[in-house]
Write an enzyme that holds these catalytic residues in place. Structure first.
Site, mmCIF file in Angstrom:
data_model
loop_
_atom_site.group_PDB
_atom_site.id
_atom_site.type_symbol
_atom_site.label_atom_id
_atom_site.label_comp_id
_atom_site.label_asym_id
_atom_site.label_seq_id
_atom_site.Cartn_x
_atom_site.Cartn_y
_atom_site.Cartn_z
ATOM 1 N N ASN A 8 2.284 -1.870 2.791
ATOM 2 C CA ASN A 8 1.020 -2.087 2.088
ATOM 3 C C ASN A 8 1.269 -2.055 0.580
ATOM 4 O O ASN A 8 1.687 -1.029 0.039
ATOM 5 C CB ASN A 8 0.027 -0.988 2.502
ATOM 6 C CG ASN A 8 -1.317 -1.111 1.815
ATOM 7 O OD1 ASN A 8 -1.623 -2.127 1.199
ATOM 8 N ND2 ASN A 8 -2.125 -0.068 1.932
ATOM 9 N N LEU A 9 1.009 -3.166 -0.089
ATOM 10 C CA LEU A 9 1.248 -3.232 -1.534
ATOM 11 C C LEU A 9 0.120 -2.619 -2.353
ATOM 12 O O LEU A 9 0.254 -2.477 -3.574
ATOM 13 C CB LEU A 9 1.455 -4.692 -1.965
ATOM 14 C CG LEU A 9 2.594 -5.455 -1.290
ATOM 15 C CD1 LEU A 9 2.768 -6.827 -1.948
ATOM 16 C CD2 LEU A 9 3.897 -4.678 -1.351
ATOM 17 N N LYS A 10 -0.994 -2.293 -1.688
ATOM 18 C CA LYS A 10 -2.166 -1.722 -2.373
ATOM 19 C C LYS A 10 -2.495 -2.560 -3.616
ATOM 20 O O LYS A 10 -2.457 -3.780 -3.561
ATOM 21 C CB LYS A 10 -1.925 -0.252 -2.706
ATOM 22 C CG LYS A 10 -1.643 0.585 -1.462
ATOM 23 C CD LYS A 10 -1.735 2.075 -1.721
ATOM 24 C CE LYS A 10 -1.540 2.841 -0.421
ATOM 25 N NZ LYS A 10 -1.749 4.291 -0.597
ATOM 26 N N HIS A 92 -8.641 1.399 6.061
ATOM 27 C CA HIS A 92 -7.670 2.225 5.344
ATOM 28 C C HIS A 92 -8.414 3.355 4.646
ATOM 29 O O HIS A 92 -9.583 3.210 4.272
ATOM 30 C CB HIS A 92 -6.898 1.380 4.326
ATOM 31 C CG HIS A 92 -5.729 2.098 3.733
ATOM 32 N ND1 HIS A 92 -5.850 2.944 2.650
ATOM 33 C CD2 HIS A 92 -4.413 2.123 4.079
ATOM 34 C CE1 HIS A 92 -4.665 3.445 2.351
ATOM 35 N NE2 HIS A 92 -3.777 2.975 3.197
ATOM 36 N N GLU A 140 -2.921 8.263 9.601
ATOM 37 C CA GLU A 140 -2.462 8.658 8.270
ATOM 38 C C GLU A 140 -3.341 9.789 7.727
ATOM 39 O O GLU A 140 -4.428 9.518 7.223
ATOM 40 C CB GLU A 140 -2.561 7.489 7.292
ATOM 41 C CG GLU A 140 -1.659 6.321 7.535
ATOM 42 C CD GLU A 140 -1.737 5.338 6.362
ATOM 43 O OE1 GLU A 140 -0.714 5.124 5.709
ATOM 44 O OE2 GLU A 140 -2.836 4.816 6.089
ATOM 45 N N ILE A 145 -0.889 10.892 2.011
ATOM 46 C CA ILE A 145 -0.636 9.542 1.513
ATOM 47 C C ILE A 145 -0.122 9.608 0.077
ATOM 48 O O ILE A 145 -0.731 10.228 -0.794
ATOM 49 C CB ILE A 145 -1.914 8.679 1.593
ATOM 50 C CG1 ILE A 145 -2.280 8.443 3.064
ATOM 51 C CG2 ILE A 145 -1.717 7.343 0.882
ATOM 52 C CD1 ILE A 145 -3.576 7.678 3.264
ATOM 53 N N GLY A 180 3.325 9.323 3.533
ATOM 54 C CA GLY A 180 4.541 9.996 3.080
ATOM 55 C C GLY A 180 5.833 9.420 3.611
ATOM 56 O O GLY A 180 6.898 9.994 3.401
ATOM 57 N N ALA A 201 3.783 2.534 1.854
ATOM 58 C CA ALA A 201 3.442 1.842 0.611
ATOM 59 C C ALA A 201 4.337 2.274 -0.541
ATOM 60 O O ALA A 201 5.397 1.701 -0.771
ATOM 61 C CB ALA A 201 1.965 2.083 0.269
ATOM 62 N N SER A 202 3.934 3.316 -1.269
ATOM 63 C CA SER A 202 4.562 3.639 -2.550
ATOM 64 C C SER A 202 6.047 3.926 -2.460
ATOM 65 O O SER A 202 6.798 3.630 -3.396
ATOM 66 C CB SER A 202 3.850 4.832 -3.203
ATOM 67 O OG SER A 202 3.920 5.982 -2.377
#
Length: 221
Positions: A8-10, A92, A140, A145, A180, A201-202
């Protein structure tokens, strides 16, 4: 069964515009080398950009349960599919919906043949989501997150409990693990707990070298 990884690039700057394309290429290269399906969920405005330039499964970050017509500001299933997406995230934790709206989004997505991933935050909501018949639920816990602390270590019971709950309600629905996740040991642990893959994601998008981070993620599978 090979696991599914959904990135997920958010709205991260690193995953916007041409950045989304670069990360999508990394997903394609690592996916082909490992034999693992790595999908990407860019922002709405980048779905066509990514899908038209990179042969990688593209998911929308959200989808509204409406059709064509007087729905200003909404993203509807046919538009998302025509842009090149093969599936969508729904509910989400950063874009939460009411239960009736989740059901409408799932129905709309299925009507266009899009895969559906309903995001949940605990075992109870995972069970409720499974009853709606999505392709996947992604559990999640919101507090983890972006924390760098994988749910597979911090709260493994929420994963095993979700897997058991979904199995009782609809065995056709598969469970993804999120929050995470960033390293190979995290993906390995998620699979061992009964999930079929991860939503992350991150840990990848904001890495100095997203391709190297992806290679580490799949290294133990």
């Amino acid at each position: 069964m090979k696991p599914l990884i959904v990135l997920n690039l958010k709205t991260y700057l690193e995953g916007t515009g041409e950045g989304a394309v670069r990360i999508a290429r990394a997903c394609k290269e690592v996916g082909e080398a490992s034999g693992i399906e790595i999908a990407i969920a860019p922002q709405f405005c980048d779905i066509y950009r990514v899908a038209s330039q990179v042969d990688v499964p593209v998911y929308s970050q959200h989808l509204d349960g409406v059709g064509a017509g007087s729905f200003t500001g909404h993203a509807f299933a046919k538009c998302i599919k025509d842009a090149g997406a093969v599936g969508t995230l729904i509910n989400h934790s950063e874009c939460r919906l009411k239960l009736a709206d989740i059901e409408a989004s799932v129905t709309a997505a299925k009507g266009e043949g899009l895969r559906t991933i309903i995001c949940t935050n605990n075992i109870a909501t995972t069970a409720a989501a499974a009853a709606l018949g999505p392709d996947y639920v992604a559990v999640e816990p919101p507090e983890l997150i972006g924390s760098g602390i994988p749910v597979s270590k911090a709260d493994p019971e929420v994963v095993t409990g979700s897997v058991a709950a979904v199995e009782r309600i609809d065995p056709a629905v598969k469970v993804l693990c999120g929050a995470g996740i960033s390293k190979g040991e995290d993906l390995k642990a998620a699979i061992e707990l009964g999930s079929v893959g991860v939503l992350l994601a991150s840990g990848i998008v904001k890495a100095k070298d997203p391709k190297a981070a992806l290679e580490d993620l799949v290294s133990l599978i």
